[in-house]
Design a protein around this motif. Structure first.
Motif, PDB file in Angstrom:
ATOM      1  N   LEU A   1      11.325  15.783  -6.637  1.00  0.00           N
ATOM      2  CA  LEU A   1      10.917  14.392  -6.488  1.00  0.00           C
ATOM      3  C   LEU A   1       9.606  14.305  -5.718  1.00  0.00           C
ATOM      4  O   LEU A   1       9.286  15.171  -4.906  1.00  0.00           O
ATOM      5  N   LEU A   2       8.879  13.233  -5.974  1.00  0.00           N
ATOM      6  CA  LEU A   2       7.733  12.857  -5.162  1.00  0.00           C
ATOM      7  C   LEU A   2       8.166  11.743  -4.228  1.00  0.00           C
ATOM      8  O   LEU A   2       8.655  10.700  -4.675  1.00  0.00           O
ATOM      9  N   HIS A   3       8.035  11.963  -2.916  1.00  0.00           N
ATOM     10  CA  HIS A   3       8.385  10.958  -1.920  1.00  0.00           C
ATOM     11  C   HIS A   3       7.100  10.298  -1.433  1.00  0.00           C
ATOM     12  O   HIS A   3       6.098  10.976  -1.167  1.00  0.00           O
ATOM     13  N   LEU A   4       7.138   8.973  -1.285  1.00  0.00           N
ATOM     14  CA  LEU A   4       5.941   8.212  -0.921  1.00  0.00           C
ATOM     15  C   LEU A   4       6.251   7.254   0.214  1.00  0.00           C
ATOM     16  O   LEU A   4       7.379   6.776   0.362  1.00  0.00           O
ATOM     17  N   ALA A   5       5.221   6.971   1.008  1.00  0.00           N
ATOM     18  CA  ALA A   5       5.388   6.078   2.150  1.00  0.00           C
ATOM     19  C   ALA A   5       4.169   5.179   2.267  1.00  0.00           C
ATOM     20  O   ALA A   5       3.047   5.588   1.978  1.00  0.00           O
ATOM     21  N   GLY A   6       4.416   3.956   2.716  1.00  0.00           N
ATOM     22  CA  GLY A   6       3.325   3.010   2.891  1.00  0.00           C
ATOM     23  C   GLY A   6       3.812   1.749   3.565  1.00  0.00           C
ATOM     24  O   GLY A   6       4.681   1.780   4.431  1.00  0.00           O
ATOM     25  N   THR A   7       3.269   0.623   3.131  1.00  0.00           N
ATOM     26  CA  THR A   7       3.592  -0.653   3.759  1.00  0.00           C
ATOM     27  C   THR A   7       3.603  -1.751   2.712  1.00  0.00           C
ATOM     28  O   THR A   7       2.925  -1.656   1.683  1.00  0.00           O
TER      29      THR A   7
ATOM     30  N   GLU B   1       0.852  -1.182   0.000  1.00  0.00           N
ATOM     31  CA  GLU B   1       0.000   0.000   0.000  1.00  0.00           C
ATOM     32  C   GLU B   1       0.887   1.230   0.000  1.00  0.00           C
ATOM     33  O   GLU B   1       1.949   1.238   0.621  1.00  0.00           O
ATOM     34  N   LEU B   2       0.450   2.283  -0.670  1.00  0.00           N
ATOM     35  CA  LEU B   2       1.034   3.608  -0.525  1.00  0.00           C
ATOM     36  C   LEU B   2      -0.029   4.501   0.095  1.00  0.00           C
ATOM     37  O   LEU B   2      -1.135   4.606  -0.428  1.00  0.00           O
ATOM     38  N   ASN B   3       0.319   5.121   1.209  1.00  0.00           N
ATOM     39  CA  ASN B   3      -0.666   5.881   1.984  1.00  0.00           C
ATOM     40  C   ASN B   3      -0.416   7.382   2.007  1.00  0.00           C
ATOM     41  O   ASN B   3      -1.328   8.135   2.359  1.00  0.00           O
ATOM     42  N   ALA B   4       0.810   7.831   1.685  1.00  0.00           N
ATOM     43  CA  ALA B   4       1.125   9.246   1.851  1.00  0.00           C
ATOM     44  C   ALA B   4       2.100   9.692   0.778  1.00  0.00           C
ATOM     45  O   ALA B   4       2.927   8.910   0.297  1.00  0.00           O
ATOM     46  N   ILE B   5       2.009  10.975   0.404  1.00  0.00           N
ATOM     47  CA  ILE B   5       2.872  11.531  -0.636  1.00  0.00           C
ATOM     48  C   ILE B   5       3.253  12.962  -0.277  1.00  0.00           C
ATOM     49  O   ILE B   5       2.465  13.691   0.331  1.00  0.00           O
ATOM     50  N   ALA B   6       4.484  13.362  -0.636  1.00  0.00           N
ATOM     51  CA  ALA B   6       4.943  14.735  -0.436  1.00  0.00           C
ATOM     52  C   ALA B   6       5.836  15.114  -1.611  1.00  0.00           C
ATOM     53  O   ALA B   6       6.572  14.274  -2.142  1.00  0.00           O
ATOM     54  N   TYR B   7       5.782  16.385  -2.004  1.00  0.00           N
ATOM     55  CA  TYR B   7       6.647  16.888  -3.077  1.00  0.00           C
ATOM     56  C   TYR B   7       7.856  17.573  -2.475  1.00  0.00           C
ATOM     57  O   TYR B   7       7.743  18.381  -1.549  1.00  0.00           O
ATOM     58  N   ASP B   8       9.043  17.256  -2.998  1.00  0.00           N
ATOM     59  CA  ASP B   8      10.314  17.804  -2.520  1.00  0.00           C
ATOM     60  C   ASP B   8      10.861  18.742  -3.590  1.00  0.00           C
ATOM     61  O   ASP B   8      11.394  18.292  -4.604  1.00  0.00           O
ATOM     62  N   PRO B   9      10.737  20.077  -3.416  1.00  0.00           N
ATOM     63  CA  PRO B   9      11.194  21.005  -4.453  1.00  0.00           C
ATOM     64  C   PRO B   9      12.706  21.023  -4.628  1.00  0.00           C
ATOM     65  O   PRO B   9      13.191  21.349  -5.707  1.00  0.00           O
TER      66      PRO B   9
ATOM     67  N   LEU C   1       9.556   5.077  -1.024  1.00  0.00           N
ATOM     68  CA  LEU C   1      10.117   5.229  -2.361  1.00  0.00           C
ATOM     69  C   LEU C   1      10.042   6.674  -2.810  1.00  0.00           C
ATOM     70  O   LEU C   1       9.262   7.476  -2.278  1.00  0.00           O
ATOM     71  N   SER C   2      10.893   7.005  -3.792  1.00  0.00           N
ATOM     72  CA  SER C   2      10.922   8.332  -4.392  1.00  0.00           C
ATOM     73  C   SER C   2      10.840   8.164  -5.898  1.00  0.00           C
ATOM     74  O   SER C   2      11.515   7.292  -6.477  1.00  0.00           O
TER      75      SER C   2
END
Length: 413
Positions: A341-347, A329-337, A361-362
């Motif tokens: 990159l788009l950084h993602l977190a899950g399980t 699963e991917l549950n969260a995302i953030a953009y890194d200016p 993952l990024s």
């Protein structure tokens, strides 16, 4: 698979808002009608700032690695899970919902606790935003016997060390398991708050948008009904919100089995409402906005995760899934200016199909996988929140043994 976490013992999660205006109606509320908080809603600052003695003990770095140029550190902070993370100017982060459900803590990027406070003892904090004076506004849910649901949405203002200065109720709420609450500092002053609510058990939920002034008092609100069968607050569904560069708000929700994007002005007036049927059936998780107004979405379906990039008008630019053969699963995302990159977190359960554990993952803004990390077997963690850090990289948090991860791209020889 249903999310589990720190509230599974008695309450799953809180993500509701006041029993608001009738569906689809925009209401202007005079500030004087909402400024009187319950007398018991404000906790004296001296009670809120006294951290437990053991909270100042620096944690050990449980794991430190250099993977494809990314420096990864994991911190074991037992009992200090987080519902949301906010970056700080000191390149650390603020954990909301830690060290306990009604607490807030600031940590540096080495995992050391700078300060800790419990502004909502006996309640649940879910989200927060920084203030112009270096403090915080936090939002959560507290017990309210006068409410039909027995719960009320609570807002508190903290100084830079976590002391509670003022608090008030935003009205009664209806408990919504797993639905998200987002509080966003608006560039034109004040805040916007996005969540879901329902007037009674069995009703389809409503998407709710609140416009708050600098003191957190209600100015405008709108409640938009969801289609029957929209699974917000069931299973995987959470929903989220973000601010576009011009100040409009985008809310991620569900329309039956599909994703739905609602864009509104800061006055809560609708701009567009799109159902993303071309992305297939999926449950909403999180949304992040890029500086040019593109929107990145994380969603889940029964057999895979989805990362989708939209243009500012809500049209799909690309749609990717990562490791679809795995139970993940991917549950969260953030953009890194800093790194674009788009950084993602899950399980994930990994290639061995074993114990559920963290997955980070990024990816580039074109969807190409740049970096990936899968937690060790025997260290189950559900990463459910992520924030980009000012110096580049990200911090993520979740449940179980390894509560926090700090990742810096291009930080290794």
């Amino acid at each position: 698979m249903v999310h589990e976490g720190k509230f599974r013992s008695s309450l799953l999660a809180f993500a509701a808002v006041a029993a608001l205006a009738s569906c689809g109606e925009v209401v202007t509320v005079p500030p004087e009608d909402v400024v009187a908080p319950p007398e018991d809603a404000t906790v004296p600052p001296e009670d809120a700032t006294a951290p437990p003695e053991d909270v100042i003990t620096p944690p050990g770095v449980t794991s430190e690695a250099c993977i494809d140029g990314f420096a990864l550190s994991l911190f074991a902070l037992s009992g200090r899970d987080a519902n949301a993370l906010l970056p700080t100017e000191r390149e650390g982060f603020i954990a909301i919902g830690a060290p306990d459900d009604g607490g807030v803590a600031e940590l540096d990027d080495a995992g050391n606790v700078v300060w800790s406070a419990v502004p909502l003892a006996g309640g649940f904090l879910k989200t927060g935003a920084r203030t112009a004076d270096g403090g915080l506004v936090v939002v959560g849910q507290q017990r309210d016997p006068s409410s039909p649901s027995g719960e009320a949405l609570w807002l508190g203002r903290l100084d830079g060390a976590g002391a509670l200065g003022a608090a008030h109720s935003l009205g009664p709420t209806h408990f919504m398991a797993h639905a998200d609450i987002e509080l966003l500092q608006h560039p034109h002053g004040g805040y916007v708050l996005s969540t879901h609510d329902s007037q009674m058990d069995g009703e389809s939920p409503r998407l709710v948008l609140l416009r708050l002034d600098d003191d957190g008092q209600l100015v405008h609100r709108r409640a938009t009904p969801l289609a029957p069968g929209s699974p917000i607050a069931a299973g995987w569904s959470r929903g989220s919100a973000a601010l576009l560069p011009g100040g409009d708000v985008v809310q991620l929700t569900a329309h039956g089995a599909y994703l739905r994007i609602v864009r509104s002005t800061e006055l809560t007036e609708p701009v567009f409402d799109r159902v993303l049927e071309e992305a297939g059936e999926a449950w909403p998780q999180d949304i992040a906005v890029l500086p040019d107004g593109r929107m990145a979405i994380v969603a889940l379906s029964l057999d895979r995760n989805h990362v989708i990039l939209l243009d500012p008008e809500g049209s799909v630019l690309w749609h990717e899934t990562y490791e679809p053969e795995l139970d993940n699963e991917l549950n969260a995302i953030a953009y890194d200016p800093s790194a674009d990159l788009l950084h993602l977190a899950g399980t994930t359960r990994g290639t061995d199909g074993g114990t559920q554990r963290m997955w980070l993952l990024s990816v580039t803004t074109d969807g190409a996988l740049r970096w990936e990390y899968e937690g060790d077997v025997g260290t189950p963690t559900m990463m459910n929140t992520i924030t980009a850090l000012p110096g580049g990289g990200f911090a993520a948090a979740g449940f179980a043994d390894f509560a926090y991860a700090v990742v810096r791209p291009d930080a290794c020889p």
